[in-house]
Design an enzyme around this catalytic site. Structure first.
Site, short mmCIF file in Angstrom:
data_model
loop_
_atom_site.label_atom_id
_atom_site.label_comp_id
_atom_site.label_asym_id
_atom_site.label_seq_id
_atom_site.Cartn_x
_atom_site.Cartn_y
_atom_site.Cartn_z
N CYS A 57 -37.60 44.33 -4.83
CA CYS A 57 -38.97 44.82 -4.70
C CYS A 57 -39.09 45.87 -3.60
CB CYS A 57 -39.90 43.68 -4.34
SG CYS A 57 -39.80 42.32 -5.49
N ARG A 108 -34.43 51.16 -5.58
CA ARG A 108 -34.18 49.75 -5.31
C ARG A 108 -34.17 48.92 -6.60
NH1 ARG A 108 -34.98 48.30 0.00
NH2 ARG A 108 -35.75 46.22 -0.51
N TRP A 110 -39.26 43.55 -8.76
CA TRP A 110 -38.03 43.24 -9.49
C TRP A 110 -38.09 41.74 -9.75
CZ3 TRP A 110 -33.42 40.45 -8.79
CH2 TRP A 110 -32.35 40.84 -9.61
N ASN A 127 -41.80 40.84 -0.88
CA ASN A 127 -40.42 40.97 -1.34
C ASN A 127 -39.67 39.77 -0.79
OD1 ASN A 127 -37.80 41.70 -1.98
ND2 ASN A 127 -37.63 43.19 -0.31
N GLY A 128 -38.98 39.03 -1.67
CA GLY A 128 -38.26 37.84 -1.22
C GLY A 128 -38.55 36.70 -2.18
N GLU A 181 -13.24 48.90 -9.32
CA GLU A 181 -14.43 49.68 -8.97
C GLU A 181 -14.76 50.69 -10.08
OE1 GLU A 181 -16.81 49.48 -7.05
OE2 GLU A 181 -17.63 51.49 -6.84
N LYS A 191 -18.27 50.74 -12.13
CA LYS A 191 -19.13 51.93 -12.27
C LYS A 191 -19.51 52.10 -13.73
CE LYS A 191 -20.24 52.36 -9.11
NZ LYS A 191 -19.90 51.69 -7.89
N GLU A 232 -21.90 49.20 -15.09
CA GLU A 232 -23.27 49.08 -14.56
C GLU A 232 -24.19 50.22 -15.00
OE1 GLU A 232 -23.92 49.07 -10.27
OE2 GLU A 232 -22.18 50.34 -9.99
N HIS A 258 -0.04 39.03 -18.95
CA HIS A 258 -0.42 37.62 -18.80
C HIS A 258 -1.74 37.31 -19.50
CE1 HIS A 258 2.95 37.11 -16.18
NE2 HIS A 258 2.57 38.17 -15.48
N LYS A 263 -30.89 48.21 -6.09
CA LYS A 263 -30.02 48.83 -5.10
C LYS A 263 -29.73 47.88 -3.93
CE LYS A 263 -27.76 52.22 -3.16
NZ LYS A 263 -26.40 52.41 -3.68
C1 AGP Z 1 -22.42 49.08 -6.75
O1 AGP Z 1 -22.43 50.16 -7.58
C2 AGP Z 1 -23.46 48.10 -6.92
N1 AGP Z 1 -24.72 48.65 -7.11
C3 AGP Z 1 -23.37 46.83 -6.09
O2 AGP Z 1 -22.21 46.19 -6.48
C4 AGP Z 1 -23.40 46.91 -4.54
O3 AGP Z 1 -22.22 47.48 -4.07
C5 AGP Z 1 -23.59 45.49 -4.00
O4 AGP Z 1 -24.83 45.01 -4.42
C6 AGP Z 1 -23.47 45.39 -2.50
O5 AGP Z 1 -24.41 46.19 -1.86
P1 AGP Z 1 -24.30 46.51 -0.31
O6 AGP Z 1 -23.10 47.34 -0.10
O7 AGP Z 1 -25.57 47.24 0.01
O8 AGP Z 1 -24.20 45.19 0.39
#
Ligand code: AGP
Length: 622
Positions: free
Chosen positions: A2, A27, A74, A100-101, A495, A499, A502, A518, A617
């Site tokens: 949020c 976010r 969110w 938010n929370g 990674e 990418k 997501e 394996h 985010k």
């Molecule tokens: C990465 O592309 C993601 N959006 C996600 O995995 C992110 O790296 C993760 O939520 C951790 O975030 P931070 O580095 O702000 O702790």
């Protein structure tokens, strides 16, 4: 997660709130709303979907007023709907709250409120807050109150409610009886106050404020702020007045704009040479002068006495942590473990003394990483934060701080922050290796020189963009993509896969190339794309064999290799040649084409690159 914005001043609140919410879009959210207090009345507008829907609604039903709250939600408790969108109000429609929370004990609180006659209109945890404030204010809602008394009554009521709730919150409340006043408070979710000229603001994050002010105050857990346009006072959890020193943000709103790029993600990929330069600046040489130690608090003595390292992080930052483990063990002789923070915090880890804990987080606000770092500190261990957000919760809790200086990262998919984290971990390895006498002087000097060449090598790697876009055209209809790599490039493969999945929603997995036989080899069907990281390394021959194995089963290999490498030509369907660099630094270069590949595939599929579905985010709830 949020986004929160609040405005108190002499300008129309709604445009400022909408503009602020726009800056917080990165976010992640599924609905949005605003509340404005004017002439002793409260008006609320909420809508599902993008901010443009709320904007449309407000252009049909304009809301005038100089005090307001804005929120992007969110969903956690209750699906995305207009009824569940914030702000939430009390029974009398006089109090509005944004939050938010997660209020963990909202069920018993809600049951009690309902039994006492409060009517609920949403399925959220948040809605208990305005009703609890309403109860605390009691009949003061109907009595004549001077502005000072009304302000104090609202602040007291919010504090009393916060003593009853368990969980995480950054929240703000307004009350029609206290015109011009916002009361805001936080615990375990981010909240920053912006101090302007005859106007004050609150927000979840700095980009929402930068158009108006760079003077900000970060609230600590348990603290609250009571503001009007003219003044802002800060209080501790018991309601005692406290002084807070404002910080001045070093970057302006332009840094958080797209600058001509179609998406934040693309802009941030292109910013990587500068991001790495900023992470390295002044920290490479001379090793002996101890500037690194003075800046981060990690003195050579401390690096010498640490017996092991335990790295905690989530998502992309976790992948950086795995690279860090390989580097620290191999080049600094430091035993290292790495773990996702969400697992660490609940598994009752055995923590040996003399362990340096490293919490890696771009946002510095990830709930699991924050909790894991607190747990480590409570066990008596020292915590180093590697982060990109000054003033965030994790660096504030940590004993040592390594700020990556990559600038604001707005795309949900982390790119330049990953490059900054890798550069930071390489620097840490260099200093630890040198301090511990594990890395010979000559090697340290070469390592330092190579680190400093990285920005130029990254610039050259960006030149592959057009070739990568071509590959994306062949790949964008794929249903599954595998990524393989070894050593430091195993986390790079993971990674790369993260990418792609997501932002394009294509199923992708990263595997250690040696693990293919394996199990994962069974997945390969004729034509299945396999992205192989085969740049120069001690284990390149082995990776080349793994590529052969995949090809023999029909895989369509897209290979990353080092300039001049001929063995893959004629074998891999596509070959991308990258500038030569030592294996230890190769993930910083290798990830760049994988980020671009994910970007172009997602763009070709018409996906919302910067705000992928279901993701946020800053993951400020667990
Ligand atoms: C990465 O592309 C993601 N959006 C996600 O995995 C992110 O790296 C993760 O939520 C951790 O975030 P931070 O580095 O702000 O702790």
């Amino acid at each position: 997660m949020c986004g929160i914005v609040g405005y108190a001043g002499s300008k129309q609140a709604v445009p400022i709130l909408l503009e602020g919410l726009k800056r917080l879009e990165y976010r992640g959210y599924d609905s949005a709303g605003v509340a404005v207090v004017s002439g002793g009345a409260l008006a609320v507008a909420r809508s599902v979907g993008k901010l443009s829907s709320l904007d449309d609604l407000l252009s049909r039903r304009p809301m005038d007023g100089f005090l307001g709250l804005g929120h992007t939600r969110w969903a956690t408790h209750g699906g995305p709907s207009e009824a569940n969108a914030h702000p939430h109000v009390d029974c009398a429609g006089r109090i509005a709250v944004i939050h938010n929370g997660i209020i963990e004990n909202y069920m018993p609180l809600k049951d009690g409120l309902a039994a006492r006659g409060h009517a609920f209109t949403s399925a959220t945890d948040t809605e208990v807050l305005p009703h609890l404030i309403e109860e605390e204010l009691g009949d003061r809602g109907d009595l004549p109150l001077g502005p000072g008394l009304a302000e104090a009554a609202l602040a007291d009521a919010v504090r009393a409610v916060l003593r009853k709730v368990r969980g995480a919150y950054a929240l703000a409340a307004v009350w029609t009886r206290a015109p011009g006043v916002i009361v805001a408070a936080k615990k375990d979710s981010p909240l920053v106050v912006g101090l302007g000229e005859s106007e004050n603001f609150i927000a979840s994050d700095v980009p929402a404020l930068l158009k108006h002010t760079r003077r900000v105050v970060y609230l600590e857990d348990g603290e609250s702020a009571v503001m009007t346009g003219e003044r802002c006072a800060f209080y501790d959890a018991l309601g005692g007045r406290i002084e807070k020193t404002p910080s001045v943000i070093g970057w302006d709103s332009a840094a958080a704009e797209k600058n001509g790029f179609r998406h934040f993600m693309l802009k941030e990929i292109h910013e990587q040479p500068r991001a790495v330069e900023n992470t390295l600046r002044g920290r490479v040489y001379p090793l002996d002068e101890g500037r690194f130690g003075r800046e981060t608090g990690l003195t050579p003595e401390l690096l010498r006495s640490a017996e092991r390292v335990h790295i905690l992080a989530c998502g992309t930052s976790w992948h950086a942590g795995i690279v860090g483990k390989y580097l620290l063990e191999r080049h600094a002789g430091l035993s290292a473990q790495v773990e996702t923070a969400s697992e660490f915090r609940y598994r009752r880890p055995v923590l040996a003394p003399n362990t340096l804990v490293i919490a890696i987080s771009q946002s510095g606000e990830t709930a699991d990483t924050l909790a894991a770092a607190r747990l480590a500190r409570a066990a008596g261990l020292k915590v180093l934060s590697i982060g990109n957000t000054l003033g965030a919760a994790i660096p504030r809790q940590a004993d040592f701080n390594f700020h990556t200086h990559c600038g604001p990262e707005c795309g949900v998919a982390s790119t330049k922050a990953f490059a900054g984290q890798l550069a930071a971990l390489s620097l840490l390895t260099l200093h630890a290796g040198a301090a511990r006498g594990f890395m010979p002087r000559e090697e340290a000097r070469e390592w330092g020189a190579e680190l400093q060449s990285l920005p130029d090598l990254l610039r050259r790697t960006l030149g592959l963009d057009e070739a990568i876009r071509e590959i994306a055209r062949e790949l964008f209809a794929a249903r599954h993509v595998l990524y393989i790599g070894r050593g430091v490039n195993y986390p790079t493969a993971m990674e790369g896969a993260l990418k792609l999945k997501e932002i394009s929603y294509i199923h992708a997995e990263g595997f250690a190339a040696g693990e293919m036989k394996h199990g994962p080899l069974a997945l390969i069907e004729p034509g299945m794309p396999v992205v192989a990281i085969a740049t120069r390394s001690d284990v390149l021959e082995k990776t080349l064999s793994n590529i052969e194995e995949a090809r023999a089963r029909g895989a369509r290999v897209i290979a990353l290799c080092t300039e001049g490498e001929r063995r893959l030509h004629g074998k891999a369907a596509r070959v991308l040649e990258l500038p030569a660099v030592g294996e230890h630094l190769s993930p910083i270069l290798n990830i760049l084409p994988l980020q671009l590949l994910a970007y172009h595939v997602a763009d070709l599929r018409g996906c919302d690159v910067d705000q992928p579905r279901n993701l946020a985010k800053s993951v400020t709830v667990e």
